[in-house]
Design a protein around this motif. Structure first.
Motif, PDB file in Angstrom:
ATOM      1  N   PHE A 106       0.859  -1.177   0.000  1.00  0.00           N
ATOM      2  CA  PHE A 106       0.000   0.000   0.000  1.00  0.00           C
ATOM      3  C   PHE A 106       0.897   1.230   0.000  1.00  0.00           C
ATOM      4  O   PHE A 106       1.674   1.435   0.936  1.00  0.00           O
ATOM      5  CB  PHE A 106      -0.905  -0.005   1.233  1.00  0.00           C
ATOM      6  N   ASN A 116      -7.219   4.240   3.662  1.00  0.00           N
ATOM      7  CA  ASN A 116      -7.637   3.426   2.516  1.00  0.00           C
ATOM      8  C   ASN A 116      -6.982   2.047   2.554  1.00  0.00           C
ATOM      9  O   ASN A 116      -7.617   1.036   2.228  1.00  0.00           O
ATOM     10  CB  ASN A 116      -7.271   4.130   1.209  1.00  0.00           C
ATOM     11  N   GLU A 119      -8.646  -0.111   5.230  1.00  0.00           N
ATOM     12  CA  GLU A 119      -9.978  -0.523   4.789  1.00  0.00           C
ATOM     13  C   GLU A 119      -9.892  -1.625   3.738  1.00  0.00           C
ATOM     14  O   GLU A 119     -10.686  -2.577   3.754  1.00  0.00           O
ATOM     15  CB  GLU A 119     -10.751   0.678   4.217  1.00  0.00           C
ATOM     16  N   ARG A 120      -8.934  -1.508   2.834  1.00  0.00           N
ATOM     17  CA  ARG A 120      -8.779  -2.559   1.822  1.00  0.00           C
ATOM     18  C   ARG A 120      -8.342  -3.863   2.476  1.00  0.00           C
ATOM     19  O   ARG A 120      -8.843  -4.939   2.143  1.00  0.00           O
ATOM     20  CB  ARG A 120      -7.771  -2.142   0.754  1.00  0.00           C
ATOM     21  N   ASN A 123     -11.313  -5.489   4.195  1.00  0.00           N
ATOM     22  CA  ASN A 123     -12.208  -6.189   3.269  1.00  0.00           C
ATOM     23  C   ASN A 123     -11.629  -7.552   2.887  1.00  0.00           C
ATOM     24  O   ASN A 123     -12.349  -8.553   2.827  1.00  0.00           O
ATOM     25  CB  ASN A 123     -12.448  -5.352   2.015  1.00  0.00           C
TER      26      ASN A 123
END
Length: 214
Positions: A106, A116, A119-120, A123
């Motif tokens: 990332f 972000n 959060e990725r 998921n």
């Protein structure tokens, strides 16, 4: 942002997600651990700094320790402290492995990038990670990794001792077929991967030792 800020924010955001699931935080090492009767699983992250580019790359991993396997593997790895024996891990994968990107990183420039990234990861963890962790305590599942991934098995097992993990799992999964698998896998290590003779000797000494254990 400086590295300390990136680590701190990443840790705090992961903490919000993982603490409610029973994970215990270790901020110094950037990891979260949940212990169970079979071993433990962890979520941890690493950070690479590229000063010239004014950016950081964050990698998030999921690790699992299966006590039954590690107690045998520790007979192979010499000069381990008692603490290190209790800390060794069976599986260690980049979270991107579940979406066909075993080197997922990332890219971080701003705090929003960190949000972000977490959060990725979250998921991916919910969609794949939770089920993967459960499967890792199943010897038969672990025994399916090498037939499926072959040379890429080291991206699923802890890289430093992936071949010992494969052999140990195969032994625990089916002792009756282990001898044939041992011959086949050894040939692969020697012929395809050019395993050095000293490593081969150490491996065979270990396998001979566990073969007579009850």
């Amino acid at each position: 942002m400086v590295a300390k800020e990136v680590r701190s924010l990443c840790f705090d955001l992961l903490k919000e997600k993982l603490i409610p699931l029973g994970y215990k935080p270790n901020k110094k090492e950037g990891k979260f651990r949940k212990i169970n009767e079979h071993g433990f699983d962890e979520v941890w992250f690493g950070l690479a700094e590229y000063a010239a580019l004014k950016r950081y790359d964050v990698y998030i991993y999921i690790s699992v320790r299966v006590d039954e396997i590690e107690k045998l593997k520790n007979l192979y790895i010499k000069n381990l402290s008692e603490k290190a024996k209790l800390e060794s891990r069976t599986c260690n994968i980049n979270c991107g492995s579940f979406i066909d990107n075993s080197n997922l990183d990332f890219v971080i420039h701003t705090p929003q990038d960190i949000q972000n990234a977490v959060e990725r990861f979250w998921n991916i963890y919910q969609d794949f990670g939770i089920e993967h962790i459960k499967k890792c305590y199943d010897i038969n599942f672990l025994n399916s990794i090498y037939p499926k991934y072959k040379k890429d098995s080291n991206k699923w097992f802890t890289a430093a001792s992936w071949y010992i993990a494969i052999l140990t799992v195969a032994y625990l999964a089916n002792k009756e077929t282990f001898l044939d698998f041992r011959k086949e896998f050894t040939a692969y290590l020697v012929d395809d991967l050019k395993m050095p003779e000293n490593k081969l000797i150490e491996m065979n000494e270990y396998l001979d030792k566990i073969a007579v254990m009850k």
